[in-house]
Design an enzyme around this catalytic site. Structure first.
Site, PDB file in Angstrom:
ATOM      1  N   SER A  90     -10.198   1.181  -2.131  1.00  0.00           N
ATOM      2  CA  SER A  90     -10.386   1.418  -0.701  1.00  0.00           C
ATOM      3  C   SER A  90     -10.867   2.838  -0.447  1.00  0.00           C
ATOM      4  O   SER A  90     -10.624   3.755  -1.245  1.00  0.00           O
ATOM      5  CB  SER A  90      -9.072   1.189   0.043  1.00  0.00           C
ATOM      6  OG  SER A  90      -8.647  -0.139  -0.130  1.00  0.00           O
TER       7      SER A  90
HETATM    8  C1  LIG Z   1      -9.060  -3.513  -1.423  1.00  0.00           C
HETATM    9  S1  LIG Z   1      -8.577  -4.025  -2.995  1.00  0.00           S
HETATM   10  C2  LIG Z   1      -7.163  -3.027  -3.352  1.00  0.00           C
HETATM   11  C3  LIG Z   1      -7.443  -1.579  -3.381  1.00  0.00           C
HETATM   12  C4  LIG Z   1      -6.396  -0.738  -4.038  1.00  0.00           C
HETATM   13  N1  LIG Z   1      -5.121  -0.846  -3.424  1.00  0.00           N
HETATM   14  C5  LIG Z   1      -6.801   0.727  -4.133  1.00  0.00           C
HETATM   15  O1  LIG Z   1      -6.318   1.391  -5.029  1.00  0.00           O
HETATM   16  O2  LIG Z   1      -7.593   1.192  -3.307  1.00  0.00           O
HETATM   17  C6  LIG Z   1      -7.827  -5.593  -2.698  1.00  0.00           C
HETATM   18  C7  LIG Z   1      -7.357  -6.276  -3.934  1.00  0.00           C
HETATM   19  O3  LIG Z   1      -6.504  -7.339  -3.556  1.00  0.00           O
HETATM   20  C8  LIG Z   1      -6.565  -8.307  -4.570  1.00  0.00           C
HETATM   21  N2  LIG Z   1      -5.984  -9.564  -4.054  1.00  0.00           N
HETATM   22  C9  LIG Z   1      -6.553 -10.504  -3.262  1.00  0.00           C
HETATM   23  N3  LIG Z   1      -5.682 -11.486  -3.017  1.00  0.00           N
HETATM   24  C10 LIG Z   1      -4.536 -11.174  -3.660  1.00  0.00           C
HETATM   25  C11 LIG Z   1      -3.276 -11.795  -3.795  1.00  0.00           C
HETATM   26  N4  LIG Z   1      -2.989 -12.967  -3.201  1.00  0.00           N
HETATM   27  N5  LIG Z   1      -2.337 -11.186  -4.549  1.00  0.00           N
HETATM   28  C12 LIG Z   1      -2.602 -10.002  -5.177  1.00  0.00           C
HETATM   29  N6  LIG Z   1      -3.783  -9.379  -5.092  1.00  0.00           N
HETATM   30  C13 LIG Z   1      -4.730  -9.940  -4.329  1.00  0.00           C
HETATM   31  C14 LIG Z   1      -8.028  -8.366  -4.941  1.00  0.00           C
HETATM   32  O4  LIG Z   1      -8.209  -8.884  -6.248  1.00  0.00           O
HETATM   33  C15 LIG Z   1      -8.429  -6.900  -4.791  1.00  0.00           C
HETATM   34  O5  LIG Z   1      -8.469  -6.274  -6.040  1.00  0.00           O
END
Ligand SMILES: C[S@@+](CC[C@H](N)C(=O)[O-])C[C@H]1O[C@@H](n2cnc3c(N)ncnc32)[C@H](O)[C@@H]1O
Length: 409
Positions: free
Chosen positions: A78
């Site tokens: 992000s």
């Molecule tokens: C915006 S990114 C996370 C960014 C991260 N927190 C950072 O360090 O900036 C969103 C993530 O959520 C994950 N995701 C989507 N659905 C999910 C779920 N049901 N459980 C866990 N992770 C999930 C995706 O694979 C993606 O990598």
């Protein structure tokens, strides 16, 4: 040295971090000394091999790491501003046990800095590649108080509960009961919650079986995968390739797309509200008010080319609130005034009753200005099945696991 010093030396990684922090403070995203120190310290550029270092420290820029077959971004690191907003909302203290849902590595390491050696961070991602990359970053940066799990974060992380804080970093349309139950009694949940198409990152405080909002901020996030996947339906009202105009539906009635497509081809009418916005003032509170007040208000999304061709006057990527009434619709817009720092809110209508619909939307803008300008939405979350008479007055959004209420003071 900072980038403002006019020397020829390239910016070092510490210069880039200091500049990022200064901008985040100026924008109001970073406030607490501990969070400032974490952002000043963590070498976030190590997460993205091959990406220009300055890009990793650009405050508004997410690093997109995965896109699905339909072109939707599904994983990213992000943008620093969004991470700062959520971490400030979470109010992390040393020694806490924190769960992050959606990994990338960087945010987990900021959390690890804040909880310190006595605290723990658990980060869960549904995607094995993402979990693996996060693992590499956490190893490279040397943090030992982070556990990475590859699983569906909709279940929380039962083996590591209870959590003082849960931070969800992926757009959620619902609040599964596991998140509430895995929080300590006064724990905080920070989550980008989608409500009638509009996503806001909300800090909730647990109050027994319900969650009560304590801060609502505008944001954009990639959509949830797994059991909680709930994507919005998009219906096109102009489907010429490259210049599509569509309506994003999130529990809104199915529109008569043929009639609305015909309406879009008719000349637009205008209704001006007399309500002014300052040049740097956001529409975010107005938009949430409008969706609380009006039943049939999906968001209109348009390709930039549709705007360039003059089909629509707005192509915001977050979508523009659009009041639909049968064969007619009207959407929120602004126009310049004689004062370069004042814009007037209004509505542009299309279709046989476009003028009336636009007038109705403009009237709601005046109500917001008169009665709720300066107010912040109050949002609560109750388990699905909670009877109506136990909910606060206001707009209720029913999801599979929860009933979300939006009310205004
Ligand atoms: C915006 S990114 C996370 C960014 C991260 N927190 C950072 O360090 O900036 C969103 C993530 O959520 C994950 N995701 C989507 N659905 C999910 C779920 N049901 N459980 C866990 N992770 C999930 C995706 O694979 C993606 O990598």
């Amino acid at each position: 040295m900072t980038n403002d010093d006019h020397t020829n030396a390239p910016a070092t990684e510490q210069d880039l971090r200091d500049d990022m922090v200064r901008e985040l403070i100026e924008k109001g995203a970073l406030r607490s000394p501990g969070v400032v120190a974490a952002f000043r310290k963590v070498p976030r550029h190590l997460v993205a091999c091959g990406v220009e270092m300055a890009k990793c420290y650009s405050v508004e820029e997410p690093l997109i790491t995965k896109t699905d077959s339909s072109g939707v971004h599904i994983s990213s690191v992000s943008a620093p501003r969004i991470q700062a907003i959520q971490i400030e909302q979470a109010d992390i203290q040393p020694g806490m046990n924190v769960l992050e849902i959606g990994s990338g590595g960087v945010n987990a390491v900021y959390l690890a800095e804040l909880v310190g050696e006595r605290g723990n961070v658990v980060t869960v991602d549904i995607d094995p590649e993402v979990a693996q990359r996060a693992k590499g970053f956490i190893k490279d940066t040397g943090y030992r108080n982070v556990t990475i799990i590859c699983d569906d974060g909709g279940n929380g992380a039962i083996d590591h509960q209870p959590f003082d804080r849960i931070i969800v970093t992926v757009q959620a349309a619902d609040i599964p009961s596991s998140w509430l139950h895995q929080l300590t009694t006064e724990g905080r949940l920070v989550v980008p919650l989608r409500m009638r198409g509009m996503t806001r990152t909300i800090a909730f405080v647990r109050d027994d079986h319900r969650l009560i909002s304590d801060g609502v901020e505008l944001c954009g996030f990639v959509p949830m995968q797994g059991a909680g996947q709930n994507r919005m339906q998009v219906v096109l009202i102009h489907d010429v390739p490259g210049e599509e105009v569509g309506l994003r539906l999130d529990g809104h009635p199915e529109p008569d797309t043929k009639a609305l497509a015909a309406a879009l081809r008719t000349p637009r009418t205008e209704a001006w509200s007399g309500v002014m916005l300052a040049g740097d003032e956001s529409n975010e509170h107005l938009d949430l008010w409008l969706t609380t007040a009006l039943d049939n208000l999906p968001l209109m999304a348009a390709e930039p080319a549709a705007r360039e061709r003059g089909l629509v006057a707005s192509a915001s990527p977050l979508g523009v609130p659009t009041l639909v009434d049968g064969d007619s619709f009207a959407y929120r817009t602004v126009r310049r005034t004689g004062d370069p720092d004042r814009f007037e809110l209004g509505a542009l209508g299309h279709g046989p009753r476009g003028q009336q619909v636009a007038e109705r939307l403009a009237a709601e803008m005046r109500t917001w200005d008169r009665e709720h300008r300066g107010d912040r939405a109050h949002i609560e979350v109750y388990p699905a099945g909670t009877p109506d008479d136990q909910l606060p007055a206001g707009r209720v959004i029913d999801r599979q696991h929860s009933r979300v209420t939006i009310s205004w003071p």
